[in-house]
Design an enzyme around this catalytic site. Structure first.
Site, PDB file in Angstrom:
ATOM      1  N   ASP A   1       0.852  -1.179   0.000  1.00  0.00           N
ATOM      2  CA  ASP A   1       0.000   0.000   0.000  1.00  0.00           C
ATOM      3  C   ASP A   1       0.898   1.242   0.000  1.00  0.00           C
ATOM      4  O   ASP A   1       1.848   1.319  -0.776  1.00  0.00           O
ATOM      5  CB  ASP A   1      -0.970  -0.044   1.198  1.00  0.00           C
ATOM      6  CG  ASP A   1      -2.088   0.983   1.107  1.00  0.00           C
ATOM      7  OD1 ASP A   1      -3.092   0.697   0.445  1.00  0.00           O
ATOM      8  OD2 ASP A   1      -1.939   2.076   1.678  1.00  0.00           O
TER       9      ASP A   1
ATOM     10  N   TYR B   1      -2.859  11.350   1.559  1.00  0.00           N
ATOM     11  CA  TYR B   1      -3.469  11.314   0.230  1.00  0.00           C
ATOM     12  C   TYR B   1      -3.482  12.704  -0.387  1.00  0.00           C
ATOM     13  O   TYR B   1      -3.212  12.874  -1.580  1.00  0.00           O
ATOM     14  CB  TYR B   1      -4.902  10.781   0.314  1.00  0.00           C
ATOM     15  CG  TYR B   1      -5.002   9.305   0.571  1.00  0.00           C
ATOM     16  CD1 TYR B   1      -5.298   8.414  -0.457  1.00  0.00           C
ATOM     17  CD2 TYR B   1      -4.804   8.783   1.846  1.00  0.00           C
ATOM     18  CE1 TYR B   1      -5.397   7.057  -0.227  1.00  0.00           C
ATOM     19  CE2 TYR B   1      -4.892   7.423   2.089  1.00  0.00           C
ATOM     20  CZ  TYR B   1      -5.190   6.560   1.046  1.00  0.00           C
ATOM     21  OH  TYR B   1      -5.268   5.212   1.275  1.00  0.00           O
TER      22      TYR B   1
ATOM     23  N   HIS C   1      -4.762  -7.677   0.265  1.00  0.00           N
ATOM     24  CA  HIS C   1      -4.017  -6.437   0.369  1.00  0.00           C
ATOM     25  C   HIS C   1      -3.211  -6.356   1.666  1.00  0.00           C
ATOM     26  O   HIS C   1      -2.119  -5.800   1.682  1.00  0.00           O
ATOM     27  CB  HIS C   1      -5.015  -5.276   0.293  1.00  0.00           C
ATOM     28  CG  HIS C   1      -4.397  -3.937   0.151  1.00  0.00           C
ATOM     29  ND1 HIS C   1      -3.779  -3.509  -1.001  1.00  0.00           N
ATOM     30  CD2 HIS C   1      -4.308  -2.893   1.019  1.00  0.00           C
ATOM     31  CE1 HIS C   1      -3.343  -2.272  -0.846  1.00  0.00           C
ATOM     32  NE2 HIS C   1      -3.647  -1.878   0.377  1.00  0.00           N
TER      33      HIS C   1
END
Length: 385
Positions: A180, A309, A362
């Site tokens: 990630d 982000y 993930h």
């Protein structure tokens, strides 16, 4: 960056904060759900109610603190930002340093059960040749690194901060592993510090900005189909990332105020990004999930975790560094962020190991500990320090 001062840290959860959490959970004003909607509209009603009820009345908060404090932890300041990290030296003389970097919505708790086998493999039925000195940082703005204090804390900056800590710890060369955001951060480190990064292993390997609306030349039929599946995933499931990129603070007000809301937002990703055959209970128990959720809640870092982000820009992050150090890639079957290999190898130009795992998703280190250990050990065993 100047050499940072490093201080020992012990996690402590204030009983008043636990009481506040329980009160908030008990007063949750639940949304309505359509009958039989399951996970089709987002988080499933039955699951999230059960999880929150356990968080309120069944979760062992003392055990949570004990798990956090089972290994030595430290705090430091780098360029005005705090960084929390675990640092566990192996007793094996030939052990080599390995940095494990998490992403969102994960945390350092993903790696806690791996520290023992990695630092003391003999005690866990392994080979002393597989011993590592293990460093597990909390990304800036996550967990005990605490909220970020200034703008501009990008994935590149996070990597530079971790590199500064490694230098302060006396490790001139080291291995990196990430998934990630961890894969973005470690890849940036491999590009920016190739003299320090001996090898890189990732379990999410980006192959450029995921924009399948723009045709990509040179893909065969199988790769074109894989890229189309990535595009479908991004169209259906990437809304969270665009919100966190464009309006992180707006979302954070709700997440910082409602533990049930934070749980619903994060658990939705554990359900969507994990191969569980329709039964999330089969692959993650409540205690593991709540260790992760509790770390976000008690540190108040929902807002600053979202800011990564915004600062990095979600799409731009995937147009990351060109990596020339030896690279190992493990793709677990349930990983939704899957680029065609030819695109991946435009960024990672020295892939020496490629593994396709039949199970896991993930959160590979959290879900498939034994498989994760096997592929990571095998890759780094072949690398020179």
């Amino acid at each position: 960056m100047s050499a940072p001062d490093i201080t020992l840290f012990t996690a402590a959860i204030d009983p008043a904060d636990i009481a506040d959490l329980r009160t908030r959970l008990g007063r949750t004003r639940w949304a309505d759900w359509l009958p039989g909607s399951g996970w089709g509209y987002g988080t499933d009603e039955s699951y999230i109610r059960r999880l929150c009820a356990y968080w309120q009345d069944g979760f062992d908060f003392d055990g949570f603190a004990a798990r956090l404090n089972a290994w030595p932890q430290f705090l430091t300041q780098v360029d005005g930002e705090q960084l929390h990290f675990y640092h566990i030296r192996s007793a094996v003389e030939a052990a080599r340093p390995l940095v494990l970097v998490h992403g969102w919505p994960g945390s350092v708790v993903e790696f806690l059960d791996l520290i023992g086998p990695l630092t003391d493999p003999v005690a866990h039925g392994g080979d002393p040749a597989d011993a590592f000195h293990v460093i597990v940082p909390s990304l800036p703005g996550y967990g005990f690194s605490g909220p970020t204090r200034q703008p501009g804390v990008t994935a590149q900056k996070a990597g530079a901060m971790i590199a500064a800590v490694m230098e302060a710890l006396g490790y001139p060369r080291y291995f990196l592993q990430g998934g990630d955001w961890g894969s973005i951060v470690t890849s940036a480190m491999a590009q920016n510090f190739p003299d320090r990064v001996a090898a890189l292993h990732v379990n999410m390997a980006p192959g450029g900005p995921p924009n399948p609306a723009i045709p990509v030349e040179g893909l065969d039929a199988d790769e074109a189909a894989e890229y189309a599946r990535l595009g479908q995933h991004m169209a259906i499931d990437a809304g969270y990332a665009f919100i966190q990129t464009t309006r992180p603070q707006t979302l954070a007000v709700a997440m910082n105020d409602s533990p049930a809301g934070l749980a619903a937002w994060i658990i939705d990703k554990f359900h969507a990004w994990t191969d569980h055959g329709g039964d999330l209970d089969a692959v993650f128990d409540f205690d593991h999930l709540l260790d992760n959720l509790s770390l976000y809640w008690f540190t108040g870092t929902a807002a600053s975790s979202f800011r990564l982000y915004h600062e990095t820009n979600f799409r731009a992050a995937y147009a990351h560094a060109v990596v020339d150090v030896p690279t190992g890639i493990a793709r677990f079957a349930g990983e939704p962020f899957r680029w065609p290999r030819s695109l991946i190898e435009r960024n990672y130009r020295n892939v020496t190991d490629w593994q396709e795992l039949p199970l896991g998703g993930h959160f590979a280190a959290f879900q498939r500990k034994d498989d994760f250990l096997r592929v990571v050990r095998a890759f780094f065993a072949r690398q020179s320090p």
